[in-house]
Write an enzyme that holds these catalytic residues in place. Structure first.
Site, PDB file in Angstrom:
ATOM      1  N   LYS A   1       0.840  -1.197   0.000  1.00 41.47           N
ATOM      2  CA  LYS A   1       0.000   0.000   0.000  1.00 41.47           C
ATOM      3  C   LYS A   1       0.880   1.254   0.000  1.00 41.47           C
ATOM      4  CE  LYS A   1      -3.462   2.446   2.704  1.00 41.47           C
ATOM      5  NZ  LYS A   1      -4.470   2.423   3.754  1.00 41.47           N
TER       6      LYS A   1
ATOM      7  N   GLU B   1      10.450  -4.864   4.445  1.00 37.18           N
ATOM      8  CA  GLU B   1      10.505  -6.268   4.045  1.00 37.18           C
ATOM      9  C   GLU B   1      10.169  -6.411   2.554  1.00 37.18           C
ATOM     10  OE1 GLU B   1       8.933  -5.042   6.646  1.00 37.18           O
ATOM     11  OE2 GLU B   1       9.008  -6.386   8.382  1.00 37.18           O
TER      12      GLU B   1
ATOM     13  N   GLY C   1      -4.804  -1.680   4.958  1.00 36.26           N
ATOM     14  CA  GLY C   1      -4.003  -2.814   4.493  1.00 36.26           C
ATOM     15  C   GLY C   1      -4.669  -4.145   4.784  1.00 36.26           C
ATOM     16  N   ARG C   2      -5.261  -4.289   5.962  1.00 38.90           N
ATOM     17  CA  ARG C   2      -5.851  -5.580   6.336  1.00 38.90           C
ATOM     18  C   ARG C   2      -7.199  -5.835   5.666  1.00 38.90           C
ATOM     19  NH1 ARG C   2      -4.585  -2.223  10.426  1.00 38.90           N
ATOM     20  NH2 ARG C   2      -6.197  -1.321  11.776  1.00 38.90           N
TER      21      ARG C   2
ATOM     22  N   GLU D   1      -4.703  -6.284  14.869  1.00 37.08           N
ATOM     23  CA  GLU D   1      -4.153  -4.993  14.448  1.00 37.08           C
ATOM     24  C   GLU D   1      -5.233  -3.912  14.543  1.00 37.08           C
ATOM     25  OE1 GLU D   1      -2.454  -4.116  10.346  1.00 37.08           O
ATOM     26  OE2 GLU D   1      -0.592  -4.512  11.406  1.00 37.08           O
TER      27      GLU D   1
ATOM     28  N   HIS E   1      -6.253 -32.797  18.067  1.00 37.16           N
ATOM     29  CA  HIS E   1      -5.169 -33.654  18.561  1.00 37.16           C
ATOM     30  C   HIS E   1      -3.995 -32.823  19.044  1.00 37.16           C
ATOM     31  CE1 HIS E   1      -7.232 -37.229  17.132  1.00 37.16           C
ATOM     32  NE2 HIS E   1      -7.663 -36.430  16.182  1.00 37.16           N
TER      33      HIS E   1
ATOM     34  N   LYS F   1       9.911  -0.956  14.308  1.00 37.94           N
ATOM     35  CA  LYS F   1      10.509  -0.654  12.995  1.00 37.94           C
ATOM     36  C   LYS F   1      11.649   0.348  13.162  1.00 37.94           C
ATOM     37  CE  LYS F   1       6.306  -0.727  10.149  1.00 37.94           C
ATOM     38  NZ  LYS F   1       5.522   0.101   9.249  1.00 37.94           N
TER      39      LYS F   1
HETATM   40  O1  F6P Z   1       2.422  -4.013   9.914  1.00 38.00           O
HETATM   41  C1  F6P Z   1       1.923  -2.769   9.585  1.00 38.00           C
HETATM   42  C2  F6P Z   1       1.389  -2.679   8.198  1.00 38.00           C
HETATM   43  O2  F6P Z   1       1.263  -1.322   7.911  1.00 38.00           O
HETATM   44  C3  F6P Z   1       0.056  -3.390   7.977  1.00 38.00           C
HETATM   45  O3  F6P Z   1      -1.014  -2.673   8.436  1.00 38.00           O
HETATM   46  C4  F6P Z   1       0.093  -3.563   6.513  1.00 38.00           C
HETATM   47  O4  F6P Z   1      -0.851  -4.501   6.081  1.00 38.00           O
HETATM   48  C5  F6P Z   1       1.518  -4.024   6.307  1.00 38.00           C
HETATM   49  O5  F6P Z   1       2.269  -3.251   7.234  1.00 38.00           O
HETATM   50  C6  F6P Z   1       2.076  -3.850   4.932  1.00 38.00           C
HETATM   51  O6  F6P Z   1       2.026  -2.524   4.519  1.00 38.00           O
HETATM   52  P1  F6P Z   1       2.201  -2.125   3.000  1.00 38.00           P
HETATM   53  O7  F6P Z   1       1.097  -2.754   2.212  1.00 38.00           O
HETATM   54  O8  F6P Z   1       2.148  -0.631   2.971  1.00 38.00           O
HETATM   55  O9  F6P Z   1       3.544  -2.645   2.527  1.00 38.00           O
END
Ligand code: F6P
Length: 554
Positions: A212, A218, A273-274, A359, A390, A514
């Site tokens: 987003k 990452e 994002g979620r 979240e 189990h 972060k």
């Molecule tokens: O972990 C925080 C967060 O902002 C989430 O809310 C989001 O889904 C994820 O990181 C990834 O963010 P982006 O889509 O901006 O890379």
């Protein structure tokens, strides 16, 4: 922040206080008692919407409890809050944004303006571009740099840009073309990238970079690795255009990364994002299951939106689940909530719900910034049945903690196999039914003794019962059913956020780690360091450096 309608802290609300008394009134009343007292209990405490049947009769409530819970929802102005969300009010106060994932699934003939812009038209424009692109790739019209057909789809993203499409891809695997190998890379651990790319012919691979913000460490690190892989594979920068697309709200950052705007699919800041796999973040899913099935998913989401928007609170599935969850969380001290799908295709559903719920409602101040003096969001966890039976069900049946649970089941399987005369699906579903029965009604000391159990074993074999469960039953796990299920939980989380008066749409809690990680990165490889953390963190970093053969001078 000026427009916040101030709500009193929950414990000051009359209905909340009445619910505390209600909990005390029902202490010692068992589910056996409640079912014996009311023959019509199962019918009374069940409801349906958008193809989902909910039986919530195996909860520690009676009519009075439920009616107090519905009164609490009204006292917290839930209908008004719900309407404000659907209308595009900027209810994400800390970020000044609308919350309009519901607009992602509005039919084309609807109109919804936000800041003078018809968002429905925007949504369908992007959907149409996604459809055209997906069709091209699926038909072999979009080829790789050397003219090879695309056979591998690799989604690079994390959080909502990973968990949503991954969960839905796994859930709808029986609808996906088996001609594609679909992979998801999320972790900054190089193992994730290495293991998910090692066997791929890059000439047949499309990378979809989903972020987003397009700033997530990452995702950008993995996207850079993928870019290097493509460039070195073909020994040409030109290959990037055929092997990369991006999904983001941040056009400038995408272009800076080296992906052209025509290879980008956008969405908007009003999609959290979620909640985003229902937007272009779902491109990998659309490629796998095809645009028509993606449309069915959207229609399932929309049908549940309509149910949530229009059904009376007393028949409203998200509202009922939210109120029951709040009751256990705030009055029974239940710290967690289990989600137990009896469908192997839903194996990533609990992980997806963890982000959606934790979240959103893992907050400790109200929307107005006041510290809460009551519990908010629960810990969400779960695994598919019967595997979980189990592993951890022992604790739910006989442990000391109360774990309310949702059981999710389907009448028909996509894989109707038989073991002799018994269908595997009946075996699975017999367990689904048996578990909620055992959890609710248990086995008394008298019953255990009557079975001739050795005296010293009797206490070990008693099941106390009164473990509350919701049973969700659907016909089959179709794209429509998955959409309805996802929207059910999205709205449940929303309702609980309203009741707890927290902002369910920001996530400041992920920021500090972060920032600190960013500071530590250079300390891990520098020739010498002067560590200025606390004693524990210093010690750990020194130990790590030593294990990696670096001198330790601080
Ligand atoms: O972990 C925080 C967060 O902002 C989430 O809310 C989001 O889904 C994820 O990181 C990834 O963010 P982006 O889509 O901006 O890379």
């Amino acid at each position: 922040m000026a427009n916040i309608e101030a709500l009193p802290l929950l414990p000051q609300v009359a209905q909340y206080q009445a619910l505390a008394a209600e909990k005390a009134r029902l202490d010692g009343v068992s589910l056996r008692d409640l079912f014996a007292a009311d023959q019509g209990r199962a019918t009374k405490f069940s409801a349906s919407g958008a193809g989902i049947f909910l039986d919530y009769s195996k909860n520690l409530v009676d009519e009075r409890t439920m009616s107090l819970l519905f009164e609490l929802a009204r006292a917290r102005r839930l209908p008004e809050a719900r309407d404000a969300m659907f209308e595009g009010a900027k209810i994400n106060l800390t970020e000044g944004r609308s919350v309009l994932h519901t607009a992602l699934r509005l039919p084309k003939n609807k109109k919804l303006e936000v800041d003078g812009q018809d968002v429905v038209r925007d949504v369908h424009e992007v959907l149409e571009r996604m459809r055209i692109f997906a069709d091209k790739v699926r038909k072999g019209e979009h080829l790789g740099h050397t003219g090879k057909r695309i056979k591998n789809i690799v989604n690079i993203g994390i959080g909502g840009s990973d968990l949503g499409p991954l969960m839905a891809y796994e859930a709808l695997k029986s609808y996906s073309t088996r001609e594609f190998t679909v992979r998801f890379i999320s972790n900054v651990d190089g193992t994730d990238f290495a293991e998910n790319t090692r066997d791929l012919d890059i000439a047949e691979t499309l990378f979809i970079v989903c972020s987003k913000t397009f700033t997530t460490l990452e995702t950008l690190a993995n996207a850079r690795l993928a870019r290097e892989l493509v460039v070195s594979w073909f020994e040409s920068e030109d290959a990037v255009g055929k092997h990369f697309v991006a999904v983001s709200t941040n056009r400038d950052a995408v272009v800076k990364f080296g992906i052209q705007p025509e290879n980008m699919f956008g969405f908007w800041d009003w999609v959290g994002g979620r909640y985003s796999f229902e937007s272009a973040i779902g491109l990998s899913l659309m490629l796998a299951i095809g645009p028509d099935h993606f449309d069915e998913l959207l229609s399932g989401l929309h049908d549940m939106d309509e149910h949530f928007r229009t059904a009376p609170l007393e028949e409203n599935l998200p509202v009922i689940l939210a109120l029951l969850g709040l009751y256990y969380n705030n009055f029974h001290g239940a710290a967690s909530h289990a989600v137990l799908p009896y469908d192997q295709y839903l194996k990533r559903f609990p992980a997806y719900l963890q982000q959606l719920d934790m979240e959103s409602n893992g907050k400790r101040v109200t929307r107005g910034g006041q510290a809460v003096n009551y519990e908010t969001g629960p810990i969400i966890w779960g695994e598919p049945g019967t595997n979980g039976q189990h592993a951890f069900y022992q604790l739910i049946h006989q442990g000391t903690k109360l774990v309310p649970a949702d059981f999710i089941g389907f009448a028909r399987s996509h894989n109707p196999l038989s073991d002799g005369d018994t269908t595997m699906h009946d075996l699975l579903m017999a367990n689904y039914f048996a578990q909620t029965e055992a959890l609710a009604f248990g086995k008394t000391e008298e019953e255990v003794k009557a079975e001739g159990t050795r005296a010293d074993l009797v206490p070990h074999r008693v099941f106390p019962g009164n473990r509350p469960t919701n049973s969700l039953l659907m016909e089959r796990l179709t794209p429509h059913a998955l959409g309805a299920l996802v929207a059910l939980y999205e709205h449940k989380v929303f309702v609980q956020g309203v009741l707890w008066d927290v902002n369910s749409f920001d996530q400041w809690g992920v920021e500090l780690g972060k920032v600190l990680a960013g500071r530590i990165v250079p300390e891990l490889s520098a020739k010498s360091v002067d560590l200025k953390h606390d004693g524990s963190t210093n010690l750990l970093i020194q130990r790590y450096r030593k294990l990696r053969g670096l001198s330790d001078e601080s």
